[in-house]
Enzyme design. Structure first.
Site, PDB file in Angstrom:
ATOM      1  N   LYS A 197      16.625  49.145  10.679  1.00  0.00           N
ATOM      2  CA  LYS A 197      16.141  47.676  12.278  1.00  0.00           C
ATOM      3  C   LYS A 197      17.119  47.178  12.798  1.00  0.00           C
ATOM      4  O   LYS A 197      16.715  46.282  12.957  1.00  0.00           O
ATOM      5  CB  LYS A 197      15.261  46.980  11.438  1.00  0.00           C
ATOM      6  CG  LYS A 197      15.266  45.988  10.149  1.00  0.00           C
ATOM      7  CD  LYS A 197      13.902  45.855   9.757  1.00  0.00           C
ATOM      8  CE  LYS A 197      14.643  45.019   8.565  1.00  0.00           C
ATOM      9  NZ  LYS A 197      15.027  43.759   9.202  1.00  0.00           N
ATOM     10  N   THR A 198      18.134  46.582  11.908  1.00  0.00           N
ATOM     11  CA  THR A 198      18.788  45.711  11.641  1.00  0.00           C
ATOM     12  C   THR A 198      20.116  46.209  12.590  1.00  0.00           C
ATOM     13  O   THR A 198      20.751  45.073  13.499  1.00  0.00           O
ATOM     14  CB  THR A 198      20.143  45.322  10.620  1.00  0.00           C
ATOM     15  OG1 THR A 198      19.535  44.671   9.624  1.00  0.00           O
ATOM     16  CG2 THR A 198      20.900  44.200  10.816  1.00  0.00           C
ATOM     17  N   ASP A 253      12.570  39.042  13.426  1.00  0.00           N
ATOM     18  CA  ASP A 253      12.405  39.576  12.452  1.00  0.00           C
ATOM     19  C   ASP A 253      11.610  39.868  11.505  1.00  0.00           C
ATOM     20  O   ASP A 253      11.206  38.453  11.408  1.00  0.00           O
ATOM     21  CB  ASP A 253      14.439  40.027  11.489  1.00  0.00           C
ATOM     22  CG  ASP A 253      14.156  41.206  10.545  1.00  0.00           C
ATOM     23  OD1 ASP A 253      13.192  42.043  10.969  1.00  0.00           O
ATOM     24  OD2 ASP A 253      15.417  40.995   9.959  1.00  0.00           O
ATOM     25  N   GLU A 254      11.215  40.551  11.078  1.00  0.00           N
ATOM     26  CA  GLU A 254      10.245  40.114   9.739  1.00  0.00           C
ATOM     27  C   GLU A 254       8.922  39.947   9.766  1.00  0.00           C
ATOM     28  O   GLU A 254       8.611  39.329   9.500  1.00  0.00           O
ATOM     29  CB  GLU A 254      11.044  39.931   8.301  1.00  0.00           C
ATOM     30  CG  GLU A 254      12.493  40.616   7.907  1.00  0.00           C
ATOM     31  CD  GLU A 254      11.815  41.743   6.782  1.00  0.00           C
ATOM     32  OE1 GLU A 254      11.403  42.059   6.933  1.00  0.00           O
ATOM     33  OE2 GLU A 254      12.970  42.189   6.372  1.00  0.00           O
ATOM     34  N   GLN A 262       5.086  46.675   4.590  1.00  0.00           N
ATOM     35  CA  GLN A 262       5.182  46.233   3.612  1.00  0.00           C
ATOM     36  C   GLN A 262       5.485  44.366   3.454  1.00  0.00           C
ATOM     37  O   GLN A 262       6.266  43.778   2.882  1.00  0.00           O
ATOM     38  CB  GLN A 262       7.586  46.492   3.703  1.00  0.00           C
ATOM     39  CG  GLN A 262       8.176  47.252   4.360  1.00  0.00           C
ATOM     40  CD  GLN A 262       9.498  47.183   4.101  1.00  0.00           C
ATOM     41  OE1 GLN A 262      10.390  46.494   4.368  1.00  0.00           O
ATOM     42  NE2 GLN A 262      10.008  47.603   5.392  1.00  0.00           N
ATOM     43  N   ARG A 289      14.042  49.962  -2.824  1.00  0.00           N
ATOM     44  CA  ARG A 289      15.273  50.446  -2.733  1.00  0.00           C
ATOM     45  C   ARG A 289      15.927  51.372  -3.358  1.00  0.00           C
ATOM     46  O   ARG A 289      16.829  50.321  -3.064  1.00  0.00           O
ATOM     47  CB  ARG A 289      14.375  48.733  -3.313  1.00  0.00           C
ATOM     48  CG  ARG A 289      13.250  47.421  -3.706  1.00  0.00           C
ATOM     49  CD  ARG A 289      13.922  47.017  -2.138  1.00  0.00           C
ATOM     50  NE  ARG A 289      13.463  47.949  -1.360  1.00  0.00           N
ATOM     51  CZ  ARG A 289      13.262  48.017   0.700  1.00  0.00           C
ATOM     52  NH1 ARG A 289      14.199  46.991   0.768  1.00  0.00           N
ATOM     53  NH2 ARG A 289      12.167  48.057   1.190  1.00  0.00           N
TER      54      ARG A 289
END
Length: 780
Positions: free
Chosen positions: A64-65, A250-251, A294, A651
């Site tokens: 996504k970044t 973002d997020e 998430q 993770r």
């Protein structure tokens, strides 16, 4: 020791908006089509989309970044967007810095004109520029949690509140919840329905008055006040809507109501849940990136509805799903998919990877928590010897901070180096906070909380009685505490010696303030403060061996200030303090691939969000531990626990370990915990159980039944509480719970040992059914 401080390794401040990015060497802008090379079809669609609002559902490790940075670069290179028209919002300063540097590497130094920052940093920039409209000066202080707590304690004391019935921490939490819902004190007062809510509203009013008197805002004020500004001043709102034609967030799943409203105000949206005024400025192009799977910060006020209802808020929205994972093996992803699929009402997505299946997940059932920690330590040692895995490539996750203790004990015993994320952080250490309080007062003389912190630090003969006399005088004369200090000779009851010390303190602060007014670099101001106040002299005279490390910490703080000046040559004390105030917890977590070196990282699952490690140990997988005991009777909270498990699993890059303890000690008692339901949800074919059973005898059926009664679920645990007398409660009674605080009984059911009560604990916790025989509940 009162001379120059030693130069030590510096704590690095996160990226700040005042300094230009650390740019890659300038190079010609690349062809727009070349920016799209290497993107998969879904990533490409997210980058090139234009027009309608865009929701990018970005699964864990899906790049996504890269999508966000490439989209920004594409806006500049292909669509002719000016960098100043871009506002990109992230949740950490570290992520903001990384994003800006990545864009700069693609399009060159033009990127420096963009606003890439956290919500709070963006709001501070707006508020500094518009402060006068709100009755503040541009040098207003920003109170962090500790500062706000200190002020709240003063407010509760002034209102003569019983600290047991109305603890300051509880008041702070409830007021924070109100601010995150954009509820001001007037509205809270008007909607108050019971004694507690009325008291909270009164405290809220007094707290805000003290903040304004100190020319200060707390963290929650930054966003709420910016929303108020945009809604109250149409010209200001129009200015920023005309400037920011492209807003990227973002997020998005982690946004709370205030952040949600702020985004809509900046974009100029008028549909959906927003009640902001319409504007003649066309709606800006909005792109949000996130993953409802998430969303794990409901306890901080995050509202999963913001991302779940995006298509209701924006009916013409385009949705792009990123499901290809570039981080983990397929075995790890299959486990994550299986677990999260048990949550209802979610967008169905299946993470996949072309990296192959990889190693099987390793499972381990320990007899007790010490056995579990010993297994982790031995496995880290084996991976190091047999496969060359470095300690810094390993992370151990657990549900609560208290679980770190046994890992620390075992790791120390076997000589395994480690660090715990979430201990006493640099900026929370007393000597650092003292030094920063001096700088805050120099930048903002009205900052009462910081002023009272340093008034007798180091000791200069101004005791509690003298401070109380000054406070009473300020209240009687209706002046600020700082103004009262300058009239100390008029203060009744203050000793001559104390008055003389107060005058000398005021003169010293005036002298130091000339350095700030002369725009001296923050590091030099700080060194002058530490020297002229005698702070270093007091530490030098101390026989406490810890004071040597305190001097080193202050030297490190001076290094931070020097580093700031290197990045922002024109930045003064006020700008430096702003950057320090906005340091987030996540910004202080060392880079797993950086100079964390040869140490294993221990952290809670909540702290692990956004990180990745080659090897991950997910421990404490027992019902009542993870998922947490308090969530077992609440379906919504249980779903969030499952999302937390999904985050923990994803993770891991190459190796994942799942462990549980058959017996665990807590609060001086032994508990027998059934396996976590999340273990049952991982397909058995994916797990290699190194040890599948415990040698400890299982509890008797009677004990198991008791456990079920305690938790209210057949999958309960025995916490080993002593039997409590059942309180006689009726609807409307006020109660206090050891964990949830003050509440009101709204319903009862059952009788005798089975008597239960539904208690409303207010905003944040809500209503809960409690079995009164075992609940730590006291009738007020």
């Amino acid at each position: 020791m009162s001379g120059p401080l030693p130069r030590l390794a510096r704590v690095t401040l996160p990226y700040d908006d005042y300094a230009p990015a650390v740019l890659a060497p300038a190079r010609p802008v690349v062809n727009a089509e070349r920016l799209l090379e290497g993107l998969n079809p879904q990533q490409r669609a997210a980058v090139v989309h234009e027009g309608s609002p865009l929701l990018v559902v970005a699964g864990a490790g899906s790049g996504k970044t890269k999508v966000l940075t490439t989209r920004i670069a594409y806006l500049l290179a292909a669509r002719g967007v000016h960098p100043g028209e871009v506002l990109a919002i992230t949740f950490t300063n570290k992520a903001a810095g990384e994003m800006k540097e990545r864009v700069a590497a693609l399009v060159g130094s033009r990127a420096r004109a963009m606003w890439v920052s956290t919500f709070h940093s963006a709001c501070v920039r707006i508020l500094r520029a518009e402060a006068k409209k709100l009755g503040f000066t541009s040098t207003f202080s920003i109170y962090d949690q500790a500062d706000a707590q200190r002020l709240m304690t003063l407010v509760c004391r002034d209102l003569d509140l019983d600290p047991k019935r109305f603890p300051a921490r509880s008041m702070s939490n409830q007021i924070s919840d109100l601010k995150n819902e954009l509820v001001d004190w007037e509205t809270a007062r008007d909607k108050a329905e019971n004694v507690l809510q009325k008291q909270v509203a009164e405290v809220y009013q007094a707290y805000q008055a003290r903040l304004r008197e100190a020319n200060a805002m707390d963290f929650d004020d930054l966003i709420m006040t910016t929303v108020d500004l945009l809604q109250a001043f149409p010209d200001v709102a129009e200015h920023y809507r005309r400037r920011f034609r492209h807003v990227l967030v973002d997020e998005y799943q982690d946004t709370n109501h205030a952040q949600y409203t702020l985004v809509r105000e900046l974009v100029g949206a008028s549909a959906g849940r927003s009640t902001g005024p319409s504007t003649a400025v066309p709606t800006a192009e909005l792109c949000v990136v996130g993953d409802a799977d998430q969303s794990i910060y409901a306890f901080r006020g995050a509202d999963i509805r913001n991302i779940m209802d995006f298509e209701l808020d924006f009916p013409d929205a385009q949705v792009v799903m990123l499901e290809q994972n570039y981080r983990s093996t397929q075995t790890i992803l299959s486990a994550a998919n299986a677990v999260i699929s048990r949550n209802p009402d979610r967008k169905d997505k299946r993470l996949w990877s072309d990296a192959g299946d990889g190693e099987k997940i390793v499972g381990y059932v320990a007899d007790n928590e010490h056995d579990e920690a010993a297994f982790v330590a031995s496995e880290v040692d084996r991976l190091s010897d047999d496969e060359g895995v470095k300690p810094y490539e390993v992370a151990v996750f657990y549900r609560t901070n208290a679980q770190s203790r046994v890992f620390e004990e075992v790791f120390v015993r076997v000589g395994l180096p480690y660090r715990v994320v979430g201990g006493v952080r640099f900026y929370e250490r007393k000597e650092v906070r003292d030094a920063l309080a001096y700088l805050r007062v120099l930048a903002n003389p009205a900052d009462t909380v910081s002023l009272r912190r340093i008034l007798n630090t180091p000791r200069r003969g101004i005791g509690d009685r003298a401070e109380a006399c000054i406070e009473a005088f300020a209240s009687r004369e209706r002046i600020g505490f700082a103004a009262a200090l300058r009239r100390c000779e008029e203060v009744p009851g203050i000793a001559t010696r104390s008055a003389k010390a107060v005058t000398e303190f005021s003169d010293l602060m005036d002298e130091l303030r000339t350095l700030v007014d002369g725009n001296m670099p923050p590091a030099e101001v700080l060194e002058a403060v530490l020297d002229r106040t005698g702070y270093l002299t007091e530490l030098a005279a101390s026989t406490d061996p810890q004071d040597e490390s305190r001097v080193e910490n202050l030297a490190e703080l001076v290094g931070v200030a020097r580093e700031f000046s290197e990045r922002v040559p024109d930045g003064g004390v006020a700008e430096f303090m702003e950057q320090v105030s906005l340091v987030a917890d996540a910004d202080q977590i060392p880079d797993p691939d950086g100079d964390g070196g040869g140490v294993v990282t221990l952290m809670t699952l909540h702290a692990a969000k956004g990180l990745e490690y080659p090897v991950v140990f997910l421990s404490g997988l027992e019902d009542g531990v993870f998922p947490h005991l308090r969530t077992l009777g609440d379906e919504g909270e249980l779903q969030e626990e499952r999302r937390l498990a999904y985050v923990g699993i994803t993770r891991a890059r190459q190796r994942l370990y799942l462990s549980r303890s058959h017996v665990r000690s807590a609060w001086g008692q032994t508990s027998y915990n059934p396996p976590s339901r999340f273990l049952d949800e991982v397909p058995g074919s994916l797990v290699d159980w190194r040890r599948g059973e415990s040698s400890v005898t299982a509890p008797t059926p009677a004990l198991s039944n008791l456990a079920a009664r305690i938790t209210g679920t057949a999958r309960g645990r025995t916490a080993g509480p002593g039997l409590r007398p059942v309180p006689n409660l009726e609807v409307g009674d006020r109660v206090n719970h050891d964990a949830f605080g003050l509440g009101t009984v709204t319903a009862t059911r059952g009788a005798g040992d089975s008597l239960q009560a539904e208690v409303d604990f207010g905003t944040g916790t809500g209503s809960k059914w409690l079995l009164l025989r075992y609940a730590p509940l006291e009738k007020i």
